[in-house]
Design a protein around this motif. Structure first.
Motif, mmCIF file in Angstrom:
data_model
loop_
_atom_site.group_PDB
_atom_site.id
_atom_site.type_symbol
_atom_site.label_atom_id
_atom_site.label_comp_id
_atom_site.label_asym_id
_atom_site.label_seq_id
_atom_site.Cartn_x
_atom_site.Cartn_y
_atom_site.Cartn_z
ATOM 1 N N ARG A 176 41.759 44.727 -123.143
ATOM 2 C CA ARG A 176 41.420 43.980 -124.354
ATOM 3 C C ARG A 176 40.178 43.130 -124.051
ATOM 4 O O ARG A 176 40.286 41.959 -123.689
ATOM 5 N N ILE A 177 39.023 43.770 -124.221
ATOM 6 C CA ILE A 177 37.759 43.132 -123.844
ATOM 7 C C ILE A 177 36.860 42.947 -125.064
ATOM 8 O O ILE A 177 36.659 43.877 -125.835
ATOM 9 N N ALA A 178 36.317 41.753 -125.189
ATOM 10 C CA ALA A 178 35.384 41.477 -126.289
ATOM 11 C C ALA A 178 33.957 41.407 -125.757
ATOM 12 O O ALA A 178 33.734 41.164 -124.574
ATOM 13 N N TYR A 179 33.014 41.619 -126.659
ATOM 14 C CA TYR A 179 31.592 41.585 -126.289
ATOM 15 C C TYR A 179 30.880 40.487 -127.075
ATOM 16 O O TYR A 179 31.021 40.387 -128.295
ATOM 17 N N VAL A 180 30.134 39.669 -126.367
ATOM 18 C CA VAL A 180 29.302 38.661 -127.026
ATOM 19 C C VAL A 180 27.845 38.982 -126.736
ATOM 20 O O VAL A 180 27.417 38.960 -125.571
ATOM 21 N N GLY A 181 27.115 39.286 -127.770
ATOM 22 C CA GLY A 181 25.713 39.662 -127.584
ATOM 23 C C GLY A 181 24.839 38.937 -128.570
ATOM 24 O O GLY A 181 25.044 37.756 -128.846
ATOM 25 N N GLY A 182 23.884 39.648 -129.107
ATOM 26 C CA GLY A 182 23.000 38.995 -130.055
ATOM 27 C C GLY A 182 22.528 39.994 -131.061
ATOM 28 O O GLY A 182 22.760 41.187 -130.937
ATOM 29 N N GLN A 183 21.898 39.503 -132.072
ATOM 30 C CA GLN A 183 21.315 40.396 -133.037
ATOM 31 C C GLN A 183 19.824 40.345 -132.830
ATOM 32 O O GLN A 183 19.309 39.581 -132.035
ATOM 33 N N ASP A 184 19.155 41.166 -133.560
ATOM 34 C CA ASP A 184 17.713 41.060 -133.554
ATOM 35 C C ASP A 184 17.381 39.721 -134.177
ATOM 36 O O ASP A 184 17.610 39.485 -135.351
ATOM 37 N N GLU A 185 16.869 38.848 -133.381
ATOM 38 C CA GLU A 185 16.721 37.476 -133.851
ATOM 39 C C GLU A 185 15.524 37.298 -134.756
ATOM 40 O O GLU A 185 14.390 37.277 -134.310
ATOM 41 N N ALA A 186 15.806 37.131 -135.995
ATOM 42 C CA ALA A 186 14.784 36.750 -136.958
ATOM 43 C C ALA A 186 13.516 37.572 -136.802
ATOM 44 O O ALA A 186 12.425 37.045 -136.711
ATOM 45 N N GLY A 187 13.699 38.882 -136.781
ATOM 46 C CA GLY A 187 12.529 39.726 -136.766
ATOM 47 C C GLY A 187 11.780 39.753 -135.450
ATOM 48 O O GLY A 187 10.683 40.274 -135.356
ATOM 49 N N MET A 188 12.376 39.198 -134.425
ATOM 50 C CA MET A 188 11.687 39.232 -133.145
ATOM 51 C C MET A 188 11.721 40.648 -132.585
ATOM 52 O O MET A 188 11.018 40.983 -131.662
ATOM 53 N N ASN A 189 12.602 41.447 -133.145
ATOM 54 C CA ASN A 189 12.593 42.857 -132.795
ATOM 55 C C ASN A 189 12.820 43.094 -131.306
ATOM 56 O O ASN A 189 12.038 43.710 -130.613
ATOM 57 N N VAL A 190 13.885 42.571 -130.846
ATOM 58 C CA VAL A 190 14.238 42.688 -129.436
ATOM 59 C C VAL A 190 15.361 43.714 -129.298
ATOM 60 O O VAL A 190 16.381 43.616 -129.971
ATOM 61 N N ALA A 191 15.178 44.685 -128.447
ATOM 62 C CA ALA A 191 16.141 45.779 -128.373
ATOM 63 C C ALA A 191 17.271 45.530 -127.380
ATOM 64 O O ALA A 191 18.339 46.126 -127.478
ATOM 65 N N VAL A 192 17.030 44.642 -126.438
ATOM 66 C CA VAL A 192 17.987 44.431 -125.351
ATOM 67 C C VAL A 192 19.438 44.250 -125.812
ATOM 68 O O VAL A 192 20.343 44.907 -125.288
ATOM 69 N N PRO A 193 19.693 43.377 -126.781
ATOM 70 C CA PRO A 193 21.089 43.165 -127.186
ATOM 71 C C PRO A 193 21.787 44.455 -127.604
ATOM 72 O O PRO A 193 22.954 44.660 -127.267
ATOM 73 N N TYR A 194 21.071 45.296 -128.317
ATOM 74 C CA TYR A 194 21.689 46.531 -128.790
ATOM 75 C C TYR A 194 21.982 47.483 -127.647
ATOM 76 O O TYR A 194 23.024 48.129 -127.612
ATOM 77 N N ARG A 195 21.075 47.571 -126.709
ATOM 78 C CA ARG A 195 21.284 48.466 -125.577
ATOM 79 C C ARG A 195 22.494 48.024 -124.767
ATOM 80 O O ARG A 195 23.287 48.823 -124.311
ATOM 81 N N ARG A 196 22.652 46.722 -124.597
ATOM 82 C CA ARG A 196 23.788 46.238 -123.812
ATOM 83 C C ARG A 196 25.093 46.481 -124.554
ATOM 84 O O ARG A 196 26.102 46.842 -123.962
#
Lengths: 333, 333
Positions: A176-196
């Motif tokens: 039972r594992i949860a993931y805390v990541g991020g979204q693309d922050e305000a158009g900064m267009n960062v892919a890292v969160p999605y890849r993780r």
DNA sequence: GTGAAAGCGCTAACAA
DNA sequence: TTGTTAGCGCTTTCAC
């Protein structure tokens, strides 16, 4: 107070003074000494603009960051800086300034003006327009962190790294594992969160576990965001995860803080793992996937400088990352 | 692909093209439109070096930081950056790189090359040589944080601020108070730690309390340093302070962590107060003297830009700071 | 080992 | 409103 004055005082020509100042080999040693002395006496200050105009080289590299106050960016920036300094290059900082800053203007107005000879982009994915604009300037470019379509890239493999972290928790017996990541922050267009996140989800599924939608939480890659995510995730007694994987240590520290505040003990009641190798994490016993953004910055700087010097751009191998087990992870009860 | 090409294509003169590109009022609107269009089509990229040479203005400001990875510096840098961007100026970052970086070369080699029109120094005290060298470049300068002999200065009054913090603890009834600050770090020549220590010692003495030498501890202004200081201060049961005043929140967080690790409860067994207003502090209930380094950065940037534009330098009033009482301070038992 | 002259790409008088 | 003419302070052929 230009090169001319020195020429007049020494009775030499501007050309020779210029050569002497740069220590070119075709100049007599005595001349070099004399020129240097006079330059000092006169308080001569070279003009990089003039030199840049004449040579077409600014001896400066631009670094573009999405925002400034994130551990990773600061560390990487430091690495780039260290290497540039070694090479005698200046560093021009382009901060897109997160949500507030209008990204467009930043790109057009300043970065393209030939003020720099090369560009290091931190965790940014460019859209087509931006790539075109930057291409105009024709300088070498490289991206640190995150995949970069059409550009060279240095950094860890985020999918692999996320898999590593998830695997550690699975290996301890967590399901039972949860993931805390991020979204693309305000158009900064960062892919890292999605890849993780993908690395997490894939690894979970491959091991036959389901990943409830509600257990993929946005922690905005910040400490405060981690606290909020932790409270959301751990607030209710029913259906609580036994472990949380955070896409950054800063968020992991937040989740740990939230857990403690809710009366949960780490790791007895909850395991927490992060990614980064943040100094605070070491001090509080946070298990993490450690990477070295400073080294990545140095690698990136070296790569673009080499390209500026005419080297053919060669792809950079993925940067190392390793699991560091500390006190925040343990088997579930 | 310079201004010349545009001139040729449009049949105008270089001068008019230059004016049009800058949108000067003496140019016909139709001309401006035409020039802009052609410039776009040609993929024209202006050269800041050429413009800089011609005008003597680089439209760039240098920011000098002792090290990069401190909360205060990053925040202040962000503030400076925001203001510069607003004004269309670029930011050149000069990182002295702490202990490792050879400060001298950094100063001479790059900062003086007329690459920037002004300089913002973070928390640095310059020695006579450095001041002289920088004076050569003759640009406006300002210091953020810390007193600056001979230079304008923006920031809080460190003595007052330290007195405020100390007063808060005294007011709660504490008498046995330790101080965690920093030393001049590896020649970075930063005055802030000393000023805060003085504010502490003075306030303590004025209230009739003695300050044992061993209770003035070096926390290197870092989280890890705070932990070490906390362990040194709180390790033994005898002669333990009832409160600790830290010259930065990062150190205070470290001390809190050390205390917890030693089994002490905050604030029941130990009160802790910091300075800064660090985000992490808010989340963990750290009492602090809050300041706004980002605002200080903006003020500093505005000040030097005004001076670049010919304004007479006027002294900047001390920046605001206020006591924020949270859960880490309470009366001693 | 050194000098003369041209030019990097732009801006700023001064004219027209 | 636009064009002409000089530079800004260096580097760089090409001669000597």
């Amino acid at each position: 107070m230009g090169i001319q004055e020195i020429a007049t005082v020494t009775g030499l020509s501007k050309a020779t003074v210029s050569r002497a100042l740069r220590g070119l080999p075709t100049v007599a040693d005595t001349t070099i000494d004399q020129v240097r002395r006079v330059a000092d006496e006169l308080g001569y200050v070279p003009s990089s603009a003039a030199a840049g105009l004449a040579t077409g080289r600014q001896r400066a590299v631009g670094v573009v960051v999405p925002v400034l106050d994130r551990w990773f960016y600061v560390k990487a920036l430091g690495g780039v800086d260290a290497e540039l300094r070694r090479a005698g290059y200046d560093l021009v900082l382009y901060n897109l300034g997160g949500p507030g800053g209008d990204r467009d203007r930043a790109f057009r107005r300043s970065m393209l003006r030939h003020r720099v000879d090369a560009l290091v982009l931190l965790s940014l994915v460019l859209d087509a327009t931006e790539r075109n604009e930057l291409q105009l300037a024709e300088h070498p470019m490289i991206v640190i962190g995150g995949p970069a379509p059409g550009l060279r890239n240095v950094g860890v493999d985020d999918v692999v790294v996320a898999g590593l972290a998830t695997g550690h928790l699975l290996g301890l017996g967590h399901r039972r594992i949860a993931y805390v990541g991020g979204q693309d922050e305000a158009g900064m267009n960062v892919a890292v969160p999605y890849r993780r996140r993908d690395g997490f989800v894939d690894t979970m599924r491959a091991a036959g576990n389901r990943v409830p939608r509600g257990w993929l939480v946005d922690g905005r890659f910040s400490f405060a965001g981690g606290i909020a995510a932790g409270e959301a995730l751990l607030g209710s007694e029913v259906d609580r995860p036994t472990a949380v994987f955070c896409a950054s240590d800063e968020m992991a520290l937040g989740v740990m803080t939230a857990a403690t505040r809710l009366g949960l003990r780490v790791p007895e009641d909850l395991s927490v793992i992060g990614i980064d190798g943040h100094e605070y994490g070491a001090s509080v016993g946070l298990t993490t996937i450690e990477q070295d953004p400073e080294a990545q910055g140095r690698v990136a700087a070296r790569a673009v400088l080499a390209e500026v010097d005419g080297a053919r751009p060669r792809p950079v191998p993925p940067s190392p990352a390793r699991l560091v087990v500390r006190r925040s992870t343990a088997p579930p009860r």
